[in-house]
Design a protein around this motif. Structure first.
Motif: not given
Length: 391
Positions: A60-64, A94-99, A104-113, A158-163
């Motif tokens: 759900v978070s991956k596909y926003r 850590a432990g939720f988005d292990k990989h 981006m989905g976690l950012r959408d719901i308001g996490f600061g980091f 995945r992180l390189v792609n995000l950046r």
């Protein structure tokens, strides 16, 4: 004719009712209604096995698929830490988005980091299933995942792609672990720093998970000295602009003498780190736990960890004389929970288990309550409140 008329009326009633329910559900989801998620959505999600539900949350978070939060962070929630400005002090542990799939989905719901991982050098499947258990009456979770990881290379890409997409302005931390079969644990962390340092806003040396044999022994002062010296030397050898802050994540099951030893190590010049994360899951089982799953092996997180985590934050804040920033984690369900950790010495906090029970709206709820508590006590910013209750 009467029978046909009745059928039409019933059909019309069904359509109107279904449409009304559908509209209510859609509006509640769109508005991130807290009660709807707590009382309807999350109980439905909990019909799934815990690990299936976790995977659903990642997808759900991956596909926003969750609407972006409408809550606007007030200036009072901003804080500068590790040389970066955090829009708000609420992060996902850590432990939720292990990989690194759901940033981006976690950012959408308001996490600061957002902290991803733990990430191991080589891919590994982790422990056998089942390995995740809910303790619903206790608002807690026990996990024994055992560092299941896609490995450095996949997470790096995945992180390189995000950046490169330049759409992600979130602060991203990377939590590093060791492979279960590794014969050189320190080298696993060294490799992680070299590989993932250039794409991380901070790195976490995780030697506190209870689910990898022998890992917690690396908190011993002598082993820790060797580990942190190697970690610092490796980080400092990275190119300019690619030297992220190094943090150490601690277990909650340490004695006071062990805490003193660790505080001494992390304040020495050769082994001084940039921050602490307090704390990981506990192997202790408080007597007040109700759920039958309390006997499962693994690390306990959630509300039962709240007070001991806050106490540990205050102890380490005092032992380090407030010189080393702390990320507080453990049982954060409300703004008051977050505030208690901040006034105990944490600069920012993380959550995970409350997301399991209350869903995405819990993030905005905590921020809203925290901003009000700051205002009630006359604080203009988070930084003014850090450690204010420590004597």
């Amino acid at each position: 004719m009467k029978s046909l008329s009745l059928k039409r009326k019933l059909r019309s009633l069904y359509i109107v009712t279904a449409s009304g329910i559908g509209a209510y559900v859609a509006i509640s989801l769109y508005k991130n209604n807290e009660k709807f998620y707590r009382n309807v959505v999350m109980p439905l999600v909990h019909l799934l096995e815990p690990e299936q539900a976790h995977r659903l949350g990642i997808l759900v978070s991956k596909y926003r698929l969750v609407p972006k939060t409408s809550y606007i962070d007030p200036d009072s929630l901003k804080i500068t830490l590790f040389g970066k400005e955090f829009k708000n002090p609420i992060g996902i542990a850590a432990g939720f988005d292990k990989h690194a799939e759901a940033v981006m989905g976690l950012r959408d719901i308001g996490f600061g980091f957002i902290e991803v991982g733990s990430v191991t050098p080589e891919p590994q499947s982790g422990n056998d299933k089942p390995r995740l258990f809910r303790l619903s009456e206790d608002f807690a979770v026990i996990n024994r995942y055992g560092f299941n990881s896609d490995g450095h290379q996949t997470v790096l890409q995945r992180l390189v792609n995000l950046r490169q997409a330049k759409k992600c302005d979130s602060i991203i931390g990377v939590n590093l672990g060791k492979n279960k079969t590794s014969t050189d644990a320190i080298n696993d962390y060294v490799i992680g720093i070299k590989k993932l340092g250039p794409v991380a806003d901070y790195l976490v040396i995780n030697v506190s998970s209870p689910n990898t044999p022998g890992l917690r022994t690396m908190q011993d002062k002598n082993v820790l000295k060797s580990l942190l010296k190697s970690a610092k030397d490796t980080r400092d050898s990275l190119p300019d602009g690619s030297r992220p802050p190094l943090l150490l994540k601690l277990a909650p099951d340490l004695s006071y003498s062990e805490l003193k030893d660790i505080a001494n190590v992390v304040r020495q010049k050769e082994t001084k780190i940039d921050g602490l994360i307090i704390c990981n899951t506990t192997i202790e089982r408080p007597q007040f736990l109700h759920n039958d799953n309390r006997t499962e092996t693994g690390g306990l997180s959630g509300k039962p960890l709240k007070d001991s985590s806050t106490k540990l934050i205050a102890e380490m804040y005092k032992l380090t004389r407030g010189e080393i920033p702390i990320i507080g984690v453990g049982g954060v369900f409300t703004g008051r929970d977050a505030y208690e950790k901040i006034t105990a010495g944490a600069s920012v906090v993380q959550l995970y288990t409350s997301l399991v029970y209350e869903g995405p709206p819990v993030v905005a709820k905590i921020k809203r309550e925290l901003a009000q508590l700051l205002a009630d006590d006359g604080y203009m910013s988070i930084s003014e409140a850090v450690g204010s209750n420590v004597k």
